[in-house]
Enzyme design. Structure first.
Site, short mmCIF file in Angstrom:
data_model
loop_
_atom_site.label_atom_id
_atom_site.label_comp_id
_atom_site.label_asym_id
_atom_site.label_seq_id
_atom_site.Cartn_x
_atom_site.Cartn_y
_atom_site.Cartn_z
N SER A 201 26.50 -40.47 9.24
CA SER A 201 27.17 -39.66 8.22
C SER A 201 26.99 -38.16 8.41
CB SER A 201 26.70 -40.07 6.82
OG SER A 201 25.30 -40.00 6.72
N HIS A 254 24.01 -34.82 5.13
CA HIS A 254 25.40 -34.56 4.74
C HIS A 254 25.67 -33.06 4.63
CE1 HIS A 254 25.67 -38.77 2.65
NE2 HIS A 254 25.51 -38.84 3.96
#
Length: 276
Positions: A201, A254
């Site tokens: 991610s 992230h």
């Protein structure tokens, strides 16, 4: 991939795609405000443009109608239509995109068979000072996923964004974005939560930031991300930060990944503008 043209009428777009398939050229249609026609094999671009000019002159020509009929009635030259999902997977993904996807799947299978901890001992961010020279650990954390939803979500975005970058800007650009974002997002995440984390991610967020800003500042690059999707990405970061869904998220990775992607796109578009 190269965008060839756009049609307001999706049936007209499909007629041209059907005809080119009979000529051995595979085009895909992406629906946005109009029906955008994309070509994966850019070496055939000139041929497609010549045929497009002929098509625009007389879209009602019987050969185009015959091609549309053939696409619905036969397999000749159009077998890709029977499996459009697989065809789209192939067309949008280059070798680096595929290698990373396969590596993630193999690692996920290994984690399912021999346990998460066993695999993490070998692939996780250095969790002991004596491991700091095992250089692969700074990158291999991106291959580990801890649930089916986790890996599916990340690989879908990786294929969509990474494939576009690789097809339009080359494998080298995708490798650079992946390596830099894996390293920096991993570094930030281990400061947040320690070394026991994994997932693609951080790289996916880097690609989101890169593709969006590159498309905004350099439309000629041929890559873009709808603003609604970048807003979704930001909302997902907020949801993870405040733990709205009760899920463990790599919030540090992230945020760091998104910043890395935006920064790389900004630098690349500065260079592109200087060249022009």
């Amino acid at each position: 991939m190269l965008m060839i043209t756009s049609f307001a009428n999706p049936r007209v777009a499909q007629a041209f795609v059907d005809y080119m398939a009979t000529q051995g050229v595979i085009l895909t249609i992406q629906q946005h405000n109009q029906s955008d026609i994309w070509l994966a094999d850019e070496s055939q671009a000139e041929r497609v443009r010549v045929e497009l000019a002929r098509f625009i002159e007389n879209p009602g020509d019987p050969r185009y109608l015959a091609a549309s009929w053939q696409s619905g009635q036969t397999n000749s030259g159009l077998r890709y239509r029977r499996f459009p999902f697989l065809a789209t997977l192939r067309e949008r993904a280059g070798p680096v995109t595929w290698i990373v996807m396969i590596a993630c799947v193999l690692v996920y299978i290994a984690m399912s068979l021999i346990g998460d901890q066993t695999v993490m001992v070998w692939l996780a961010w250095p969790f002991d000072p004596v491991l700091k020279f095992e250089v692969w650990r700074y990158f291999t954390h991106i291959f580990m996923h801890f649930s089916l939803m986790h890996i599916l979500f990340n690989l879908l975005w990786w294929w969509y964004l990474g494939g576009a970058v690789e097809k339009r800007l080359g494998s080298g650009k995708l490798i650079v974005i992946t390596v830099v974002s894996a390293l920096l997002s991993g570094y930030v995440q281990q400061k947040f939560s320690g070394p026991w984390f994994g997932g693609l991610s951080g790289v996916v967020y880097a690609l989101m930031g890169y593709v969006w800003l590159r498309g905004e500042r350099d439309p000629q690059s041929g890559i873009y991300l709808q603003r609604g999707l970048i807003i979704f990405a930001l909302l997902w970061i907020v949801a993870g930060w405040f733990d709205w869904f009760g899920m463990s998220m790599a919030n540090g990775a992230h945020i760091a990944g998104l910043i890395v992607g935006l920064a790389m796109a900004f630098v690349d578009t500065l260079n592109a503008r200087k060249r022009t």
